[in-house]
Write a protein that holds these residues in place. Sequence first.
Motif, PDB file in Angstrom:
ATOM      1  N   ALA A 182       4.266   5.782  -7.807  1.00  0.00           N
ATOM      2  CA  ALA A 182       5.519   4.771  -7.678  1.00  0.00           C
ATOM      3  C   ALA A 182       6.115   4.360  -9.081  1.00  0.00           C
ATOM      4  O   ALA A 182       5.627   4.069  -9.916  1.00  0.00           O
ATOM      5  CB  ALA A 182       5.232   3.601  -6.914  1.00  0.00           C
ATOM      6  N   LEU A 183       7.543   4.390  -9.125  1.00  0.00           N
ATOM      7  CA  LEU A 183       8.046   4.174 -10.335  1.00  0.00           C
ATOM      8  C   LEU A 183       8.897   2.666 -10.085  1.00  0.00           C
ATOM      9  O   LEU A 183       9.570   2.406  -9.288  1.00  0.00           O
ATOM     10  CB  LEU A 183       9.074   4.937 -10.770  1.00  0.00           C
ATOM     11  CG  LEU A 183       8.805   6.586 -10.845  1.00  0.00           C
ATOM     12  CD1 LEU A 183       9.958   7.597 -11.079  1.00  0.00           C
ATOM     13  CD2 LEU A 183       7.858   6.752 -12.007  1.00  0.00           C
ATOM     14  N   THR A 184       8.844   1.815 -11.524  1.00  0.00           N
ATOM     15  CA  THR A 184       9.605   0.693 -11.597  1.00  0.00           C
ATOM     16  C   THR A 184      10.471   1.102 -12.690  1.00  0.00           C
ATOM     17  O   THR A 184      10.356   1.537 -13.960  1.00  0.00           O
ATOM     18  CB  THR A 184       8.658  -0.456 -12.073  1.00  0.00           C
ATOM     19  OG1 THR A 184       7.730  -0.809 -10.974  1.00  0.00           O
ATOM     20  CG2 THR A 184       9.532  -1.663 -12.031  1.00  0.00           C
TER      21      THR A 184
ATOM     22  N   ASN B 110       0.708  -1.231   0.037  1.00  0.00           N
ATOM     23  CA  ASN B 110       0.018   0.054   0.060  1.00  0.00           C
ATOM     24  C   ASN B 110       1.003   1.332   0.077  1.00  0.00           C
ATOM     25  O   ASN B 110       0.420   2.314  -0.181  1.00  0.00           O
ATOM     26  CB  ASN B 110      -0.755  -0.074   1.042  1.00  0.00           C
ATOM     27  CG  ASN B 110      -1.893  -1.061   1.069  1.00  0.00           C
ATOM     28  OD1 ASN B 110      -2.441  -1.532   0.026  1.00  0.00           O
ATOM     29  ND2 ASN B 110      -2.714  -1.615   2.386  1.00  0.00           N
ATOM     30  N   MET B 111       2.117   1.040   0.212  1.00  0.00           N
ATOM     31  CA  MET B 111       3.002   2.450   0.234  1.00  0.00           C
ATOM     32  C   MET B 111       3.492   2.696  -1.231  1.00  0.00           C
ATOM     33  O   MET B 111       3.879   3.771  -1.410  1.00  0.00           O
ATOM     34  CB  MET B 111       4.355   2.020   0.879  1.00  0.00           C
ATOM     35  CG  MET B 111       3.986   1.999   2.387  1.00  0.00           C
ATOM     36  SD  MET B 111       5.598   1.599   3.372  1.00  0.00           S
ATOM     37  CE  MET B 111       6.071   3.378   3.676  1.00  0.00           C
ATOM     38  N   PHE B 112       3.240   1.872  -2.254  1.00  0.00           N
ATOM     39  CA  PHE B 112       3.311   2.041  -3.568  1.00  0.00           C
ATOM     40  C   PHE B 112       1.998   2.755  -4.186  1.00  0.00           C
ATOM     41  O   PHE B 112       1.128   2.119  -4.373  1.00  0.00           O
ATOM     42  CB  PHE B 112       3.611   0.644  -4.362  1.00  0.00           C
ATOM     43  CG  PHE B 112       5.140   0.174  -4.035  1.00  0.00           C
ATOM     44  CD1 PHE B 112       6.300   0.565  -4.978  1.00  0.00           C
ATOM     45  CD2 PHE B 112       5.105  -0.193  -2.849  1.00  0.00           C
ATOM     46  CE1 PHE B 112       7.437   0.072  -4.796  1.00  0.00           C
ATOM     47  CE2 PHE B 112       6.556  -0.954  -2.596  1.00  0.00           C
ATOM     48  CZ  PHE B 112       7.475  -0.451  -3.414  1.00  0.00           C
TER      49      PHE B 112
ATOM     50  N   LYS C 155      15.908  10.512   7.872  1.00  0.00           N
ATOM     51  CA  LYS C 155      14.905  10.774   7.054  1.00  0.00           C
ATOM     52  C   LYS C 155      15.443  11.330   5.618  1.00  0.00           C
ATOM     53  O   LYS C 155      16.448  12.173   5.657  1.00  0.00           O
ATOM     54  CB  LYS C 155      13.864  11.647   7.437  1.00  0.00           C
ATOM     55  CG  LYS C 155      12.634  11.921   6.496  1.00  0.00           C
ATOM     56  CD  LYS C 155      11.575  13.011   7.019  1.00  0.00           C
ATOM     57  CE  LYS C 155      10.977  12.619   8.479  1.00  0.00           C
ATOM     58  NZ  LYS C 155       9.759  13.700   8.615  1.00  0.00           N
ATOM     59  N   THR C 156      14.851  10.947   4.331  1.00  0.00           N
ATOM     60  CA  THR C 156      15.239  11.156   3.363  1.00  0.00           C
ATOM     61  C   THR C 156      14.021  11.181   2.189  1.00  0.00           C
ATOM     62  O   THR C 156      12.826  10.723   2.639  1.00  0.00           O
ATOM     63  CB  THR C 156      16.555  10.593   2.328  1.00  0.00           C
ATOM     64  OG1 THR C 156      16.847  11.060   1.056  1.00  0.00           O
ATOM     65  CG2 THR C 156      16.137   8.794   2.256  1.00  0.00           C
TER      66      THR C 156
ATOM     67  N   GLU D 187       8.533  11.608  -4.522  1.00  0.00           N
ATOM     68  CA  GLU D 187       8.504  12.701  -3.527  1.00  0.00           C
ATOM     69  C   GLU D 187       8.319  12.046  -2.077  1.00  0.00           C
ATOM     70  O   GLU D 187       8.352  12.701  -1.125  1.00  0.00           O
ATOM     71  CB  GLU D 187       7.226  13.666  -3.604  1.00  0.00           C
ATOM     72  CG  GLU D 187       7.464  14.465  -5.076  1.00  0.00           C
ATOM     73  CD  GLU D 187       8.466  15.023  -5.510  1.00  0.00           C
ATOM     74  OE1 GLU D 187       8.936  15.797  -4.252  1.00  0.00           O
ATOM     75  OE2 GLU D 187       9.277  15.097  -6.435  1.00  0.00           O
ATOM     76  N   LYS D 188       8.040  10.828  -2.003  1.00  0.00           N
ATOM     77  CA  LYS D 188       7.744  10.236  -0.415  1.00  0.00           C
ATOM     78  C   LYS D 188       8.967  10.257   0.036  1.00  0.00           C
ATOM     79  O   LYS D 188      10.146   9.732  -0.283  1.00  0.00           O
ATOM     80  CB  LYS D 188       7.228   8.711  -1.059  1.00  0.00           C
ATOM     81  CG  LYS D 188       6.728   8.261   0.252  1.00  0.00           C
ATOM     82  CD  LYS D 188       6.225   6.787   0.044  1.00  0.00           C
ATOM     83  CE  LYS D 188       5.397   6.064   1.151  1.00  0.00           C
ATOM     84  NZ  LYS D 188       4.279   6.865   1.820  1.00  0.00           N
TER      85      LYS D 188
END
Length: 276
Positions: free
Chosen positions: A127-129, A121-123, A250-251, A230-231
């Motif tokens: 989200a990029l592959t 669910n965080m994707f 954090k990043t 941006e996450k």
Amino acid sequence: AVGHGMEQSFLGEVMGVARDFFKLPLEEKQKYSNLVNDNEVRIEGYGNDMVVSEKQILDWCDRLYIIVEPENRRIYSLWPTQPPSFRDILSEYTVRCHKIANLFLQNLAKLVDLHKDYFVNMFDENALTYARLNYYPNCPKPDDVFGMKPHTDASVITIVFIDDNVSGLQLQKDGVWYSVPIVPNALLVNVGDVMEIMSNGFFKSPIHRVVTNAEKERLSLVMFYTMNPEKEIEPLSELVDEKRPRRYRKTTTNDYIAKLFETFARGTLAIDTVKI
């Protein structure tokens, strides 16, 4: 991973289109160049990785790097039209690999006592592959150069399809390098740096490299699963307590991937820059 449901014949087609692309004349491959304005290197496209210093040790490797998910982020001008089946086969491989990635993410979540879909669910839709196709030519001096220097992955997880004709991938454990065994039609799944950070070090992103071969060429297809650029990335609150305090700063996905390319070029590790 061997129970992935992809037929041997299909995996043969996947490796076949990759091999056929790299066999094309250089001028044909350079239509998809990662050079912009003749001197600026972008992540996507065909070519080598960026050079940051004259002292940098280069890798014995040709590569094609493209975004495959989500579809609306694909830059089709960088997707080869030769061989003709390249786009269709890579698109199908992308769909089938995505299901495998989700299965692994669900099992990793269960290992740290989180809801099975926590990582999935965080994707979100941004989200990029990334797909990276690697070609390692046979090398006349294999003891003097790496196919790819030691590094870790900036992904959450990575799925690697390895040429089963020749070995070359090695993992480091306790300072010792071990060759990854060849298992026909198997996929290798790596934990990436982002999973190491989110799990607060419960999972470790392995240092790995590719050694060259004097007699044989080698290919691989690597799928890097990353979150929204941006996450924010940091240890999950559920996995931080007095016994296991926060171990990483954090990043963001974007900043971390940029840091990875910079440190990779210099031969250092991005993960070391965020450790507390």
